[in-house]
Design an enzyme around this catalytic site. Structure first.
Site, mmCIF file in Angstrom:
data_model
loop_
_atom_site.group_PDB
_atom_site.id
_atom_site.type_symbol
_atom_site.label_atom_id
_atom_site.label_comp_id
_atom_site.label_asym_id
_atom_site.label_seq_id
_atom_site.Cartn_x
_atom_site.Cartn_y
_atom_site.Cartn_z
ATOM 1 N N GLN A 1 -5.047 -0.858 -0.824
ATOM 2 C CA GLN A 1 -4.001 -1.663 -0.154
ATOM 3 C C GLN A 1 -2.989 -2.183 -1.182
ATOM 4 O O GLN A 1 -2.710 -1.488 -2.134
ATOM 5 C CB GLN A 1 -4.614 -2.795 0.692
ATOM 6 C CG GLN A 1 -5.296 -2.297 1.961
ATOM 7 C CD GLN A 1 -6.725 -1.865 1.723
ATOM 8 O OE1 GLN A 1 -7.501 -2.581 1.106
ATOM 9 N NE2 GLN A 1 -7.094 -0.707 2.208
ATOM 10 N N GLY B 1 0.823 -1.212 0.000
ATOM 11 C CA GLY B 1 0.000 0.000 0.000
ATOM 12 C C GLY B 1 0.851 1.253 0.000
ATOM 13 O O GLY B 1 2.088 1.194 0.117
ATOM 14 N N ASP B 2 0.185 2.385 -0.196
ATOM 15 C CA ASP B 2 0.861 3.691 -0.116
ATOM 16 C C ASP B 2 1.973 3.876 -1.146
ATOM 17 O O ASP B 2 3.002 4.490 -0.865
ATOM 18 C CB ASP B 2 1.403 3.924 1.303
ATOM 19 C CG ASP B 2 0.328 3.703 2.345
ATOM 20 O OD1 ASP B 2 -0.778 4.227 2.145
ATOM 21 O OD2 ASP B 2 0.575 2.974 3.318
ATOM 22 N N GLY C 1 -6.415 5.008 2.173
ATOM 23 C CA GLY C 1 -6.296 6.459 2.117
ATOM 24 C C GLY C 1 -5.590 6.821 0.832
ATOM 25 O O GLY C 1 -4.413 6.530 0.666
ATOM 26 N N HIS C 2 -6.313 7.404 -0.098
ATOM 27 C CA HIS C 2 -5.712 7.757 -1.387
ATOM 28 C C HIS C 2 -5.443 9.252 -1.429
ATOM 29 O O HIS C 2 -6.360 10.061 -1.312
ATOM 30 C CB HIS C 2 -6.639 7.344 -2.544
ATOM 31 C CG HIS C 2 -6.726 5.860 -2.703
ATOM 32 N ND1 HIS C 2 -7.533 5.247 -3.618
ATOM 33 C CD2 HIS C 2 -6.078 4.867 -2.068
ATOM 34 C CE1 HIS C 2 -7.379 3.938 -3.526
ATOM 35 N NE2 HIS C 2 -6.514 3.683 -2.589
ATOM 36 N N ARG D 1 -0.031 7.095 11.404
ATOM 37 C CA ARG D 1 1.087 6.321 11.974
ATOM 38 C C ARG D 1 2.327 6.414 11.091
ATOM 39 O O ARG D 1 2.203 6.433 9.856
ATOM 40 C CB ARG D 1 0.706 4.835 12.089
ATOM 41 C CG ARG D 1 -0.360 4.535 13.105
ATOM 42 C CD ARG D 1 -0.716 3.053 13.118
ATOM 43 N NE ARG D 1 -1.423 2.639 11.908
ATOM 44 C CZ ARG D 1 -1.768 1.387 11.635
ATOM 45 N NH1 ARG D 1 -1.455 0.402 12.478
ATOM 46 N NH2 ARG D 1 -2.417 1.090 10.535
ATOM 47 N N PRO D 2 3.535 6.459 11.725
ATOM 48 C CA PRO D 2 4.744 6.424 10.896
ATOM 49 C C PRO D 2 4.828 5.096 10.160
ATOM 50 O O PRO D 2 4.570 4.043 10.741
ATOM 51 C CB PRO D 2 5.892 6.554 11.902
ATOM 52 C CG PRO D 2 5.304 6.363 13.245
ATOM 53 C CD PRO D 2 3.821 6.561 13.160
ATOM 54 N N ARG D 3 5.145 5.139 8.890
ATOM 55 C CA ARG D 3 5.300 3.891 8.128
ATOM 56 C C ARG D 3 6.711 3.350 8.350
ATOM 57 O O ARG D 3 7.668 4.129 8.352
ATOM 58 C CB ARG D 3 5.078 4.157 6.638
ATOM 59 C CG ARG D 3 3.664 4.610 6.336
ATOM 60 C CD ARG D 3 3.501 5.075 4.897
ATOM 61 N NE ARG D 3 2.139 5.559 4.666
ATOM 62 C CZ ARG D 3 1.802 6.494 3.784
ATOM 63 N NH1 ARG D 3 2.729 7.054 3.021
ATOM 64 N NH2 ARG D 3 0.553 6.872 3.645
ATOM 65 N N ARG E 1 -21.853 -15.006 6.223
ATOM 66 C CA ARG E 1 -23.232 -14.823 5.767
ATOM 67 C C ARG E 1 -24.153 -14.208 6.816
ATOM 68 O O ARG E 1 -25.311 -14.533 6.903
ATOM 69 C CB ARG E 1 -23.782 -16.150 5.215
ATOM 70 C CG ARG E 1 -23.055 -16.558 3.956
ATOM 71 C CD ARG E 1 -23.167 -18.015 3.665
ATOM 72 N NE ARG E 1 -22.498 -18.789 4.678
ATOM 73 C CZ ARG E 1 -22.585 -20.111 4.770
ATOM 74 N NH1 ARG E 1 -23.329 -20.779 3.934
ATOM 75 N NH2 ARG E 1 -21.942 -20.749 5.713
ATOM 76 N N THR F 1 -4.367 6.868 9.332
ATOM 77 C CA THR F 1 -4.174 6.817 10.788
ATOM 78 C C THR F 1 -3.066 7.750 11.275
ATOM 79 O O THR F 1 -2.914 7.925 12.486
ATOM 80 C CB THR F 1 -3.805 5.381 11.221
ATOM 81 O OG1 THR F 1 -2.608 5.003 10.514
ATOM 82 C CG2 THR F 1 -4.914 4.401 10.891
ATOM 83 N N LYS G 1 -0.888 5.029 -5.833
ATOM 84 C CA LYS G 1 -1.942 4.618 -6.779
ATOM 85 C C LYS G 1 -2.827 5.797 -7.145
ATOM 86 O O LYS G 1 -3.243 5.942 -8.288
ATOM 87 C CB LYS G 1 -2.840 3.537 -6.150
ATOM 88 C CG LYS G 1 -2.155 2.239 -5.861
ATOM 89 C CD LYS G 1 -3.116 1.231 -5.251
ATOM 90 C CE LYS G 1 -3.485 1.465 -3.800
ATOM 91 N NZ LYS G 1 -2.376 1.402 -2.852
#
Ligand code: IMP
Ligand code: MG
Length: 331
Positions: free
Chosen positions: A175, A14-15, A45-46, A251-253, A141, A249, A18
């Site tokens: 993702q 992700g990230d 998050g785009h 958060r640091p990647r 279901r 979020t 895209k």
């Protein structure tokens, strides 16, 4: 009738940018009649830079920015309250969402108990958006679908894609391959299908997929609880210069080098025709060019050597690839 479909897939965790590539593709007049999100929910998050403005979306496909019919497909899960928030936000920026955004009636709803449960996660490091529990209820279901909740802008994606003339689709994935429920690093994965297979699940036959845009970054990032980054000042610098903080979020990647062996696997499984490697400018700024190949780290003196090596190894190992594009940051 469907003329063709193109799919955007993320080849890492992700990230990778895209949103940027999707935005540049839909700018071409008449290229697409529909943009479809095919997996995930509010965990995505785009980040898109549209006419100088930074826009972050979670549910709504970027087609709305150009007045292209945009659909949240049946492979997605949606939090209706968050969707309406995002809808209102984009309307307040001047975009027409009412006439351009449609939700397939089969989309599953993220409910408050899903979010509560996800908030208790300490193992995976999820985005706490209720994604996993919503998919679990879908597969067991017990889920609730959009047709039970939303009244407006609901459609049957079959009628939309197979009932109209000259349908040209861009599928926008969320993702990435390393987070895919089947192909990712289980259990540190998300709960949806992030590969090109996930796009096909949204009602388009495989023969119609003419191009697969594979998106990667010149280094790797990951957000979540597994240990991905080894302690090193250079990764701290990449995080700062590359602004590698979660758009959902904050958060640091975690950072690591470009893992060419993993990217080759992702390309071959997705049948990527057009490869984009984003954010090369971040490595250029630091003048450090490294990659991981079969668990070894290789270093290069120049960006040119780094690019040439990647180009050669990918062309040699991935017969589906036609174009390789090295790109810089969108700002
Ligand atoms: P979940 O999708 O919220 O269940 O989170 C599962 C894992 O996927 C966690 O490691 C998340 O940080 C990661 N993740 C989910 N969505 C994204 C995304 O859009 N970008 C990057 N990581 C994501
Ligand atoms: Mg993102």
């Amino acid at each position: 009738m469907i003329e063709y479909a193109h799919v955007i897939v993320d080849l890492q965790a992700g990230d990778t940018g895209k949103g940027k590539i999707a935005h540049s593709l839909i700018k071409k007049p008449n290229e697409y009649t529909h943009v479809i999100r095919y997996n995930g929910g509010g965990n995505a998050g785009h980040t898109i830079y549209h006419e100088g403005q930074k826009i972050v979306t979670h549910f709504i496909p970027c087609g709305v920015l150009y007045g292209i019919k945009s659909i949240i497909g049946p492979g997605c899960v949606v939090n209706p309250f968050k969707l309406i928030e995002e809808w209102n936000h984009l309307e307040s920026l001047g975009f027409n969402i009412k006439d351009n955004l449609f939700v397939d009636k089969r989309v599953h709803m993220i409910q408050s108990n899903h979010i509560e449960e996800d908030n208790g996660d300490t193992k995976i490091g999820t985005t706490k958006t209720g994604n996993g529990p919503a998919y679990r209820d879908k597969y067991s279901r017990k889920g609730k679908r959009a047709e039970n909740f939303l009244q407006t802008n609901l459609i049957d994606i079959y009628e939309e894609l197979h009932g109209e003339e000259n349908v040209r689709i861009l599928f926008e994935g969320a993702q990435g391959f390393e987070l895919d429920i089947d192909w990712g690093d289980y259990p540190y994965v998300t709960s949806s299908h992030c590969t090109v297979g996930g796009a096909i699940l949204n009602g388009v036959p495989p023969q119609k997929i003419q191009k697969v845009f594979g998106i990667a970054k010149a280094y790797s990032t990951y957000v979540g609880n597994k240990n991905f980054e080894s302690k090193s000042e250079i990764f701290d610098k990449i995080r700062e210069i590359g602004n590698e903080y979660g758009s959902t979020t904050g958060r640091p990647r975690q950072i690591n080098w470009f893992n060419i062996s993993n990217v080759i696997r992702a390309i071959n499984i997705n049948g990527v025709t057009d490869l984009y490697i984003n954010k090369l400018d971040i490595l250029r700024e630091l003048n450090v060019f490294k990659l991981i190949i079969e668990n070894d780290v290789m270093s290069f003196q120049t960006s040119y050597q780094f690019e040439t090596y990647i180009n050669d190894v990918i062309k040699h190992n991935c017969s589906s690839v036609i174009n390789i594009n090295f790109e810089t940051s969108p700002y």
